[in-house]
Design a protein around this motif. Structure first.
Motif, short mmCIF file in Angstrom:
data_model
loop_
_atom_site.label_atom_id
_atom_site.label_comp_id
_atom_site.label_asym_id
_atom_site.label_seq_id
_atom_site.Cartn_x
_atom_site.Cartn_y
_atom_site.Cartn_z
N GLN A 14 122.63 21.50 -57.07
CA GLN A 14 121.51 20.60 -56.76
C GLN A 14 121.95 19.17 -57.04
O GLN A 14 122.19 18.82 -58.19
N PRO A 15 122.09 18.31 -56.06
CA PRO A 15 122.01 18.56 -54.63
C PRO A 15 123.24 19.32 -54.13
O PRO A 15 124.15 19.58 -54.90
N ASN A 16 123.29 19.66 -52.84
CA ASN A 16 124.40 20.46 -52.34
C ASN A 16 125.67 19.63 -52.19
O ASN A 16 125.67 18.41 -52.35
N ILE A 17 126.76 20.31 -51.87
CA ILE A 17 128.07 19.66 -51.87
C ILE A 17 128.18 18.57 -50.81
O ILE A 17 128.87 17.57 -51.00
N LEU A 22 128.86 12.83 -49.94
CA LEU A 22 128.43 11.58 -49.33
C LEU A 22 128.13 10.53 -50.39
O LEU A 22 128.36 9.33 -50.20
N LEU A 23 127.64 10.99 -51.54
CA LEU A 23 127.29 10.07 -52.62
C LEU A 23 128.51 9.59 -53.40
O LEU A 23 128.61 8.41 -53.75
N ASN A 24 129.46 10.52 -53.65
CA ASN A 24 130.58 10.22 -54.55
C ASN A 24 131.93 10.00 -53.86
O ASN A 24 132.89 9.60 -54.49
N GLY A 25 132.01 10.29 -52.56
CA GLY A 25 133.27 10.11 -51.84
C GLY A 25 134.00 11.42 -51.62
O GLY A 25 133.74 12.43 -52.28
N ILE A 26 134.94 11.42 -50.68
CA ILE A 26 135.61 12.65 -50.26
C ILE A 26 136.54 13.21 -51.33
O ILE A 26 136.93 14.38 -51.28
N SER A 27 136.89 12.42 -52.34
CA SER A 27 137.73 12.92 -53.42
C SER A 27 136.93 13.72 -54.44
O SER A 27 137.50 14.35 -55.34
N TYR A 28 135.61 13.72 -54.31
CA TYR A 28 134.76 14.41 -55.28
C TYR A 28 134.89 15.93 -55.25
O TYR A 28 134.99 16.57 -56.29
N PRO A 29 134.88 16.60 -54.07
CA PRO A 29 134.87 18.07 -54.06
C PRO A 29 136.17 18.67 -54.59
O PRO A 29 137.24 18.07 -54.45
N GLU A 33 135.36 23.62 -52.44
CA GLU A 33 134.26 22.87 -51.83
C GLU A 33 134.70 22.13 -50.58
O GLU A 33 133.93 21.98 -49.62
N LEU A 34 135.96 21.68 -50.56
CA LEU A 34 136.50 21.07 -49.34
C LEU A 34 136.54 22.09 -48.21
O LEU A 34 136.22 21.76 -47.05
N ILE A 35 136.94 23.31 -48.53
CA ILE A 35 136.96 24.38 -47.52
C ILE A 35 135.54 24.64 -47.02
O ILE A 35 135.31 24.84 -45.82
N MET A 36 134.57 24.60 -47.93
CA MET A 36 133.17 24.78 -47.54
C MET A 36 132.75 23.69 -46.56
O MET A 36 132.07 23.96 -45.56
N LEU A 37 133.17 22.47 -46.80
CA LEU A 37 132.82 21.37 -45.91
C LEU A 37 133.49 21.53 -44.55
O LEU A 37 132.90 21.21 -43.51
N ILE A 38 134.73 22.00 -44.54
CA ILE A 38 135.46 22.17 -43.28
C ILE A 38 134.84 23.28 -42.44
O ILE A 38 134.62 23.12 -41.24
N LEU A 39 134.55 24.42 -43.07
CA LEU A 39 134.03 25.56 -42.33
C LEU A 39 132.54 25.43 -42.03
O LEU A 39 132.06 25.87 -40.99
N GLY A 40 131.80 24.85 -42.96
CA GLY A 40 130.38 24.60 -42.73
C GLY A 40 129.47 25.79 -42.91
O GLY A 40 128.38 25.66 -43.43
N LYS A 41 129.91 26.96 -42.48
CA LYS A 41 129.06 28.14 -42.48
C LYS A 41 129.83 29.36 -42.99
O LYS A 41 131.03 29.47 -42.79
N GLY A 42 129.09 30.25 -43.60
CA GLY A 42 129.63 31.56 -43.92
C GLY A 42 129.17 32.56 -42.88
O GLY A 42 128.76 32.19 -41.78
N THR A 43 129.25 33.81 -43.21
CA THR A 43 128.72 34.86 -42.33
C THR A 43 127.68 35.64 -43.11
O THR A 43 127.51 35.47 -44.32
N LYS A 44 127.00 36.53 -42.41
CA LYS A 44 125.95 37.31 -43.04
C LYS A 44 126.50 38.12 -44.20
O LYS A 44 125.85 38.26 -45.24
N ASN A 45 127.72 38.65 -44.05
CA ASN A 45 128.31 39.50 -45.08
C ASN A 45 129.32 38.76 -45.96
O ASN A 45 129.89 39.36 -46.87
#
Length: 223
Positions: A14-17, A22-29, A33-45
């Motif tokens: 809270q808040p999300n990554i 966006l608040l702290n800059g791209i060096s923050y994750p 978390e960088l992989i999460m930003l690149i992929l954007g979505k997971g799958t149902k499973n």
């Protein structure tokens, strides 16, 4: 077709990554978390957090030619997503300029290997250089346990021979945090040094890295 869902809200942050970045800059994750930003979505499973963890582990244990095939094996990735990750890594590598970076002292190689100090198991890595001491490649030779990575000169020098490298630097992390070499580290270094001499490749150093420090066999007069 896989049903992708947005699940950043399930990460417990809270808040999300995205907002934090966006608040702290791209060096923050961190890496996952960088992989999460690149992929954007997971799958149902395979939620995005789990997917990012698996992708990060695969990146850290795969060499260049193995990366895309290994990423494709992860449930929820596939060819397109594997290419996205590989392309992001290649762009970062080019922008950072790891290739042709000159290694004139042990500390010069540390920035290119520091991320392995975050790994929970030992990774044995080789860095090959040309006659101008410019980096040709970095490769993971072996991934072991929390306190051991099995190596053989055959695997250590295979890439150096194929690249016609002039020199090689060996490196491994100590997840335990102790930066001093074990008896096994000393013995294996002597074997690798002898093998390098036979092959006509300069054995430049063996470096042990931890989160806080590094140990250079060269700097300690052990080569």
């Amino acid at each position: 077709m896989q049903n992708y869902i947005l699940d950043y809200s399930k990460s417990g942050k809270q808040p999300n990554i995205r907002e934090l970045t966006l608040l702290n800059g791209i060096s923050y994750p961190d890496d996952e978390e960088l992989i999460m930003l690149i992929l954007g979505k997971g799958t149902k499973n395979n939620p995005i957090e789990s997917l990012a963890e698996k992708v990060t582990k695969t990146i850290n244990s795969s060499n260049e030619e193995e990366l895309i095939p290994n990423l494709k094996k992860i449930n929820g990735m596939g060819e397109s997503r594997a290419l996205i990750i590989a392309a992001a890594l290649e762009l970062g590598r080019r922008r950072r300029g790891i290739l042709r970076s000159s290694i004139n002292a042990p500390k010069d190689v540390i920035p290119f290997l520091q991320h392995y100090t975050l790994m929970p198991t030992e990774h044995f890595i080789t860095v090959t250089v040309n006659g101008a001491k410019e980096i040709l490649s970095t490769r993971v030779v072996s991934v072991g346990t929390i306190n051991k990575a099995l190596i053989h000169p055959r695997e250590v020098f295979a890439n150096a021979v194929s690249e016609y490298a002039s020199g090689i630097i060996c490196c491994h992390n100590h997840p335990c945090g102790q930066c001093y070499p074990s008896n096994a580290d000393i013995d294996s270094t002597k074997i690798l040094q002898k093998a390098a001499k036979i092959l006509g490749i300069v054995f430049m150093d063996h470096i042990i890295i931890t989160k806080e420090d590094y140990f250079s066999f060269l700097e300690h007069g052990m080569l």
